[in-house]
Design a protein around this motif. Sequence first.
Motif, PDB file in Angstrom:
ATOM      1  N   ASN A 243      18.057 -34.117   4.149  1.00  0.00           N
ATOM      2  CA  ASN A 243      19.075 -33.908   3.210  1.00  0.00           C
ATOM      3  C   ASN A 243      19.212 -32.416   2.977  1.00  0.00           C
ATOM      4  O   ASN A 243      18.204 -31.778   2.640  1.00  0.00           O
TER       5      ASN A 243
ATOM      6  N   TYR B  67      19.758 -31.096   0.380  1.00  0.00           N
ATOM      7  CA  TYR B  67      18.939 -30.843  -0.897  1.00  0.00           C
ATOM      8  C   TYR B  67      19.678 -29.730  -1.722  1.00  0.00           C
ATOM      9  O   TYR B  67      19.475 -28.601  -1.563  1.00  0.00           O
TER      10      TYR B  67
ATOM     11  N   ASP C 240      19.907 -27.991  -5.367  1.00  0.00           N
ATOM     12  CA  ASP C 240      19.183 -27.926  -6.695  1.00  0.00           C
ATOM     13  C   ASP C 240      20.120 -27.966  -7.750  1.00  0.00           C
ATOM     14  O   ASP C 240      21.009 -27.403  -7.992  1.00  0.00           O
ATOM     15  N   PRO C 241      20.078 -29.267  -8.491  1.00  0.00           N
ATOM     16  CA  PRO C 241      21.112 -29.501  -9.540  1.00  0.00           C
ATOM     17  C   PRO C 241      20.755 -28.627 -10.840  1.00  0.00           C
ATOM     18  O   PRO C 241      21.549 -28.698 -11.736  1.00  0.00           O
ATOM     19  N   PHE C 242      19.518 -27.996 -10.819  1.00  0.00           N
ATOM     20  CA  PHE C 242      19.347 -27.060 -11.853  1.00  0.00           C
ATOM     21  C   PHE C 242      19.739 -25.784 -11.944  1.00  0.00           C
ATOM     22  O   PHE C 242      19.733 -25.149 -13.015  1.00  0.00           O
ATOM     23  N   MET C 243      20.130 -25.318 -11.133  1.00  0.00           N
ATOM     24  CA  MET C 243      20.296 -24.043 -10.950  1.00  0.00           C
ATOM     25  C   MET C 243      21.525 -23.507 -11.798  1.00  0.00           C
ATOM     26  O   MET C 243      21.815 -22.169 -11.995  1.00  0.00           O
TER      27      MET C 243
ATOM     28  N   LYS D 131      17.719 -17.268 -14.202  1.00  0.00           N
ATOM     29  CA  LYS D 131      16.613 -17.758 -13.335  1.00  0.00           C
ATOM     30  C   LYS D 131      16.424 -17.599 -12.066  1.00  0.00           C
ATOM     31  O   LYS D 131      15.435 -17.666 -11.420  1.00  0.00           O
ATOM     32  N   ILE D 132      17.412 -17.507 -11.671  1.00  0.00           N
ATOM     33  CA  ILE D 132      18.025 -17.517 -10.199  1.00  0.00           C
ATOM     34  C   ILE D 132      16.922 -16.074  -9.728  1.00  0.00           C
ATOM     35  O   ILE D 132      16.699 -15.970  -8.679  1.00  0.00           O
TER      36      ILE D 132
END
Lengths: 237, 237
Positions: B79, B81, B83-86, B92-93
Motif C-alpha cells: 500500500n 501508505y 501519512d495522515p498526520f503530516m 515537523k516535516i
Amino acid sequence: MEWINSSSSSVQEKQQQQQEENEGEMMAVEGLYTKVMTDEQMELLRKQIAVYAMICEQLVDMHKSFSAQYDIAGMRLGNPYLDPFMASGGQKITARQRWTPTPVQLQILERVYDECSGNPGKQKILDITTELAHHGQISETNVYNWFQNRRARIKRKQSGVPSNTTESEAKKHVMSKKNTTLESIQSFENPTTRISENNIYFQSPNIGMEQMIGKMDAGMVFSPLPHWQMDRYDMLG
Amino acid sequence: MEWINSSSSSVQEKQQQQQEENEGEMMAVEGLYTKVMTDEQMELLRKQIAVYAMICEQLVDMHKSFSAQYDIAGMRLGNPYLDPFMASGGQKITARQRWTPTPVQLQILERVYDECSGNPGKQKILDITTELAHHGQISETNVYNWFQNRRARIKRKQSGVPSNTTESEAKKHVMSKKNTTLESIQSFENPTTRISENNIYFQSPNIGMEQMIGKMDAGMVFSPLPHWQMDRYDMLG
DNA sequence: GTTGTATGAATGAAGG
DNA sequence: CCTTCATTCATACAAC
C-alpha cells in the motif's frame, strides 16, 4: 565460568561504588555486584532483537526469491505469523530505574535553586548532594540533572509555550508499554516517514518491501546503548 | 496483541522456546523478584542488535540495487501508505536537526574508538566520516563531536569509580570489544559455524549477499529467547 | 487498563 | 579538554 559475576567491560569501564544497599539497579549477589534488569526491560530487548531477526529473515527470503527468478508472485515472504514469544511471564516489579526526589529533597532543591539563581557550581552540587543524601538515596548526577532540567524547563516555559507543542517536549506520546517497543523503533525520529499505525510490521502477513525499507531508513534506529546499562556515573569529581 | 508473528523461518523457529518462569537467575529484592544481568550480557545483547541492524541495512541496500535493476513493479504491491498526520503542523516535516548515529554507524564508531584509543587523528576522522557516510548522512563535525563527547563521558564515568580488580578477569569472558565483537555474536549459539575472521561484516561497505545469507543461516542464529532468560543457561563453558 | 503528563536521564552540539 | 545547553527518549505516576 560464572554468568553472574561482576565485571565491567563494555564501552565504559564501570565499577560501582556508592551505596551498596541501594535498591537501584545494583544488588549484591554472593558478594559481587550485578546489574538488575526488569522483565519489562528484557522483554523490550528481546522484542527488538526479534524484530530484527524477522526483518533480516524476510529480506533474505525476498532476495532468494529474486535470485531464483523474478517471480514476483514469490514475493510473499512471510506467511502467517505465529507468535514466537510473547506472553512474558510476570513482570511485576519495577526496580527503581530512575531517581525520584522525595518531597523533602525537592524542597531543598528548590530552595537552593533560588539561592543559586539556578546554577550552582560543582562544589555546591556536592554539598547539596551530601545534604540530600540525608533524606534519601541520591547521587551527584541526580542533582546535576535536576538543575539542568530545571533550568531548561523553566526557560522553555518563559520563552513561550505556544501551541507549538508539535516540536518540543510536549507532544510525542508513546503510549502504553505494550507498544512502546515498536513505537520507539519506528518513530525514533523522522516523523515524516513514520507509520501512523503501530504494528506496522505485523499487521499483515506480508509486509511491503517499501514499507520495510522506510522503516529501516527512518525508524529502525533505536537506542544503541540502553541507558539502563550505563552506570549512574557521578558527575566528575 | 501479537508482536511478532512468524511462520517457519529458521531464525524465528527457535524463538519458540516459550519462556517460562525462568527461575534461573532471579533474586529477591525487597520481596520482589527481578532478573539479573551482567554488563557483559548487556553488551553482548546490544551488539547482537547492532549486528542485526547492520545486516538489515545492507540487505536493504542490496534490495534497492535489485529493484533499480529490474524495476519490478510487484515490489510495491503493498500500500502506498500515506501519512495522515503530516498535514496539521507543517513544520515537523523538517527533518531532524541533529545527527543521530544509526546502529551501524555506532558500531563502527565504537570499533574505531577502541582502535584509536579514543583519539583518532584528523585524517582518521576524515576516513571514518567517509565510511560512515555509506550508512547515512554524516559530517566530520559529527564524528569529531562524537569522539569528543565519548571521551569526556567515559572519563566522567570512570572518575569516582575506584578501579576494581574484577575487571581484568571479567574481560576475558566477554571481549575486549575490539575484534571480538562479532565473534561473540556469531558464536553465540553455534560455534561450529562461526566465521573465523573477525570483522567480516565490515571489510567493505558491501559484502556479498550470499555471504550474508550464509551468515544468517549458519552463524547468525542465536537463541531467540535470550539465554539470560533461560534457566541455568551456561554461556560457553 | 489506558491515556496524558511531569520529569529523570542520555546525548549531539556549542561555547570557552 | 571542560561545562552547559537543547532536544529527545523513557518512565513514574496521575487521571480517566
